[in-house]
Motif scaffolding. Structure first.
Motif, PDB file in Angstrom:
ATOM      1  N   UNK A 356     -38.265 -30.603  18.583  1.00  0.00           N
ATOM      2  CA  UNK A 356     -38.713 -29.219  18.437  1.00  0.00           C
ATOM      3  C   UNK A 356     -38.354 -28.660  17.071  1.00  0.00           C
ATOM      4  N   UNK A 357     -39.220 -27.817  16.530  1.00  0.00           N
ATOM      5  CA  UNK A 357     -38.986 -27.257  15.201  1.00  0.00           C
ATOM      6  C   UNK A 357     -37.682 -26.462  15.176  1.00  0.00           C
ATOM      7  N   UNK A 358     -36.893 -26.678  14.170  1.00  0.00           N
ATOM      8  CA  UNK A 358     -35.620 -25.993  14.000  1.00  0.00           C
ATOM      9  C   UNK A 358     -34.423 -26.768  14.541  1.00  0.00           C
ATOM     10  N   UNK A 359     -34.680 -27.944  15.202  1.00  0.00           N
ATOM     11  CA  UNK A 359     -33.562 -28.710  15.783  1.00  0.00           C
ATOM     12  C   UNK A 359     -32.604 -29.215  14.709  1.00  0.00           C
ATOM     13  N   UNK A 360     -33.145 -29.826  13.681  1.00  0.00           N
ATOM     14  CA  UNK A 360     -32.286 -30.383  12.624  1.00  0.00           C
ATOM     15  C   UNK A 360     -31.587 -29.262  11.857  1.00  0.00           C
ATOM     16  N   UNK A 361     -32.272 -28.124  11.625  1.00  0.00           N
ATOM     17  CA  UNK A 361     -31.651 -26.998  10.916  1.00  0.00           C
ATOM     18  C   UNK A 361     -30.451 -26.478  11.698  1.00  0.00           C
ATOM     19  N   UNK A 362     -30.586 -26.372  13.000  1.00  0.00           N
ATOM     20  CA  UNK A 362     -29.466 -25.899  13.817  1.00  0.00           C
ATOM     21  C   UNK A 362     -28.277 -26.860  13.720  1.00  0.00           C
ATOM     22  N   UNK A 363     -28.547 -28.177  13.736  1.00  0.00           N
ATOM     23  CA  UNK A 363     -27.462 -29.157  13.594  1.00  0.00           C
ATOM     24  C   UNK A 363     -26.772 -29.000  12.253  1.00  0.00           C
ATOM     25  N   UNK A 364     -27.545 -28.808  11.198  1.00  0.00           N
ATOM     26  CA  UNK A 364     -26.975 -28.679   9.863  1.00  0.00           C
ATOM     27  C   UNK A 364     -26.090 -27.443   9.741  1.00  0.00           C
ATOM     28  N   UNK A 365     -26.510 -26.331  10.303  1.00  0.00           N
ATOM     29  CA  UNK A 365     -25.764 -25.084  10.143  1.00  0.00           C
ATOM     30  C   UNK A 365     -24.570 -24.987  11.085  1.00  0.00           C
ATOM     31  N   UNK A 366     -24.590 -25.722  12.177  1.00  0.00           N
ATOM     32  CA  UNK A 366     -23.485 -25.656  13.132  1.00  0.00           C
ATOM     33  C   UNK A 366     -22.502 -26.841  13.015  1.00  0.00           C
ATOM     34  N   UNK A 367     -22.962 -27.963  12.519  1.00  0.00           N
ATOM     35  CA  UNK A 367     -22.114 -29.156  12.459  1.00  0.00           C
ATOM     36  C   UNK A 367     -21.832 -29.610  11.033  1.00  0.00           C
ATOM     37  N   UNK A 368     -22.034 -28.749  10.052  1.00  0.00           N
ATOM     38  CA  UNK A 368     -21.908 -29.153   8.653  1.00  0.00           C
ATOM     39  C   UNK A 368     -20.514 -29.673   8.311  1.00  0.00           C
ATOM     40  N   UNK A 369     -19.494 -29.206   9.012  1.00  0.00           N
ATOM     41  CA  UNK A 369     -18.136 -29.643   8.691  1.00  0.00           C
ATOM     42  C   UNK A 369     -17.894 -31.126   9.031  1.00  0.00           C
ATOM     43  N   UNK A 370     -18.672 -31.639   9.991  1.00  0.00           N
ATOM     44  CA  UNK A 370     -18.460 -33.029  10.428  1.00  0.00           C
ATOM     45  C   UNK A 370     -19.476 -34.010   9.847  1.00  0.00           C
ATOM     46  N   UNK A 371     -20.248 -33.590   8.869  1.00  0.00           N
ATOM     47  CA  UNK A 371     -21.303 -34.435   8.339  1.00  0.00           C
ATOM     48  C   UNK A 371     -20.914 -35.162   7.049  1.00  0.00           C
TER      49      UNK A 371
END
Length: 575
Positions: A356-371
């Motif tokens: 779904x559109x926006x799935x990867x953006x949400x992961x990036x903005x919420x999990x950026x510390x662990x990437x």
């Protein structure tokens, strides 16, 4: 030991020998050195020893010879034959047998041992006893050339047993006698009687035990030598073949287009054939680096293989791997071009993973510390529009169905870290008057967004650094790049209202705030980063693209205003 089986001493070599004492014709013996037929001087076999007379003890017969002749059984010591009864000795007398009056080892008193008929009453007509005609008697003695030693009983009491037969062929004869003058290592088993030829055979018709063992040993030795020889030839052939293969043979290679298992291979920028081949070998695509480099050199476009991520198959032939890497379909990955913003990257990942559109953006903005961001990029990340902006490095990435967005983002960030680590960002930032590596990446993103060519990048970097100088009174330390406004608006417009752009209060609006924006506005490539690290040394303050293709730079406002009027005039005519 002499050749007749008797030693140089006074005792026979084997007292139980049935032929013991056979020294003459029926006990008659002439003078030790004289022939009984002719009376001539005669020497034993081998002749008299040097310096000895015919009657001396060393003349060829031992001194006890006279005593031994009394134990004879009518056997001719010289010829090996037994005189037949009635045979004449040349003196007109016949010999009929042994001396019945004499005892073994004794000479009758008053008898001349050299006399032809002394002690032989049978020589005058008396019938001698038959020592070989009874069942209990020993068989007649055999000539020396055909004698064999009498077998010994198995134990002390065997002689009294009725079932022990000395003539049985399975009884083993005692060891052969030793000659007195034979060497210590003389092999009596190999000695053959005079006149015989060929190998010795035992009484059972086969080869003697010792000769058989020796032949078996020789056979084993030959087999061992043959095995060593063949093994040596095999070893030489193997290493020779390996040497030939290493020097002149074709390198190891798979056959065909590979298996059905796909694998992603990330080729770094600037990689040459051997490094590309090593990456492919590590991933299990090809079998050897040499095979790949040869296939790449044979292909007309082999040198045009670019960096990036490739989806290949395992166990491919080197030629097939080169063909597939040159096919655009193999790079049907997510290709991030220089200057692309993260918002565009997120959308592409969602499409390729069918999310779904926006799935990867949400992961990036919420999990950026662990990437996997570098530590210097985490400082002040909360104040940035996107903490990952500037760290999704431009390249080609495999985004296969079933992958997780976080895993794809980690690969991109890892690539950016490795590229940035190749430069001394911290030291260079202090040298250029920046606060740290993050600001240097931000400058590179501005250069990437505003510049058009490689030559533009260095002058564009100089514009940024000149406007940031404290003595800049023309723009008052404001960058005033349209690209920053477009970033915060997530747009790419050329015609922006001056009123709108100057009145919008936003940290990324460089028309409103002095200095650099909080973070990068896109993902810069290597050329833009190099320009940010080594800017042009001119005093460029302004730039404009009159024709939309080239950029003109000036160091004063007057020249810049002239270029702006020229640009506006061209746009009016075009309308």
């Amino acid at each position: 030991m002499t050749e007749y089986g008797r030693g140089q001493g006074s005792e026979p070599w084997y007292p139980e020998d049935p032929s013991h004492g056979d020294v003459g014709w029926g006990g008659q013996q002439g003078h030790p050195g004289q022939s009984p037929q002719t009376g001539q001087q005669q020497y034993p076999r081998g002749g008299p020893q040097y310096g000895a007379g015919p009657l001396e003890p060393q003349s060829g017969h031992p001194q006890e010879y006279v005593q031994q002749q009394h134990a004879g059984q009518g056997y001719d010591q010289w010829t090996g034959q037994q005189p037949a009864p009635g045979h004449s000795d040349g003196y007109g007398q016949q010999y009929q047998g042994g001396w019945e009056a004499a005892q073994p080892g004794q000479i009758p008193y008053g008898t001349d041992p050299t006399a032809p008929y002394a002690g032989h009453p049978e020589a005058y007509g008396a019938e001698p006893p038959d020592y070989y005609g009874t069942p209990e008697a020993y068989p007649p003695p055999r000539p020396p050339a055909h004698r064999t030693a009498a077998p010994a009983p198995p134990d002390e009491s065997a002689g009294d047993r009725e079932d022990w037969d000395p003539a049985r062929p399975d009884r083993e004869a005692p060891a052969a006698p030793r000659h007195a003058d034979a060497p210590d290592d003389y092999d009596y088993e190999d000695e053959e009687p005079p006149g015989r030829s060929g190998g010795r055979e035992d009484r059972r018709g086969g080869r003697s035990g010792k000769e058989g063992k020796r032949k078996r040993r020789n056979g084993c030795a030959c087999l061992l030598v043959t095995a060593v020889f063949v093994g040596g030839i095999g070893a030489v052939g193997y290493f020779g073949y390996q040497f030939y293969q290493d020097r002149y043979g074709a390198p190891e290679d798979f056959a065909g287009a590979g298996t059905d298992e796909n694998v992603s291979v990330d080729i770094p920028k600037g990689a040459i054939g051997s490094l590309i081949g090593q990456k492919l070998k590590e991933a299990g695509v090809i079998k050897s680096v040499d095979a790949f480099t040869q296939a790449q050199n044979r292909h007309p476009q082999g040198k045009s293989i670019q960096d990036g991520a490739y989806i290949l198959r395992k166990q491919m032939s080197a030629a097939s791997a080169v063909e597939l890497m040159l096919d655009p379909k193999s790079r049907n990955n997510l290709i991030i071009a220089e200057g692309r913003r993260n918002i565009w990257v997120y959308e592409q990942i969602d499409k390729r993973l069918d999310l779904p559109e926006g799935t990867t953006k949400d992961v990036a903005l919420t999990e950026w510390k662990s990437l996997g961001l570098p530590e210097w990029a985490t400082n002040g990340a909360a104040s940035r529009k996107d903490p990952l902006e500037g760290f999704l490095y431009p390249s080609s990435y495999p985004v296969a169905e079933g992958a997780e967005p976080a895993e794809v983002l980690k690969k991109m960030i890892s690539r950016a870290k490795s590229q940035y680590a190749a430069h001394d960002l911290d030291g260079k930032a202090r040298e250029l008057g920046l606060k740290g590596p993050l600001e240097l990446i931000t400058v590179a993103s501005l250069v990437q967004a505003e510049g058009r060519t490689h030559d533009d990048f260095k002058k564009m970097a100089a514009v940024v650094y000149n406007r940031l100088k404290p003595d800049n009174t023309v723009t008052n330390q404001k960058i005033e790049f349209d690209s920053t406004y477009n970033y915060l608006r997530n747009q790419s417009k050329l015609d922006i209202s001056i009123k709108e752009i100057r009145n919008l209060d936003h940290p990324y609006n460089t028309y409103f705030y002095k200095g650099l924006p909080p973070g990068p506005i896109g993902n810069p490539g290597e050329d833009a980063l190099s320009a940010a690290l080594e800017p042009d040394d001119g005093g460029w303050m302004f730039f404009v693209s009159v024709d939309g293709k080239t950029t003109t730079f000036t160091d004063n406002l007057t020249d810049h205003n002239k270029l702006v009027e020229e640009f506006n005039a061209g746009r009016t005519k075009g309308d």
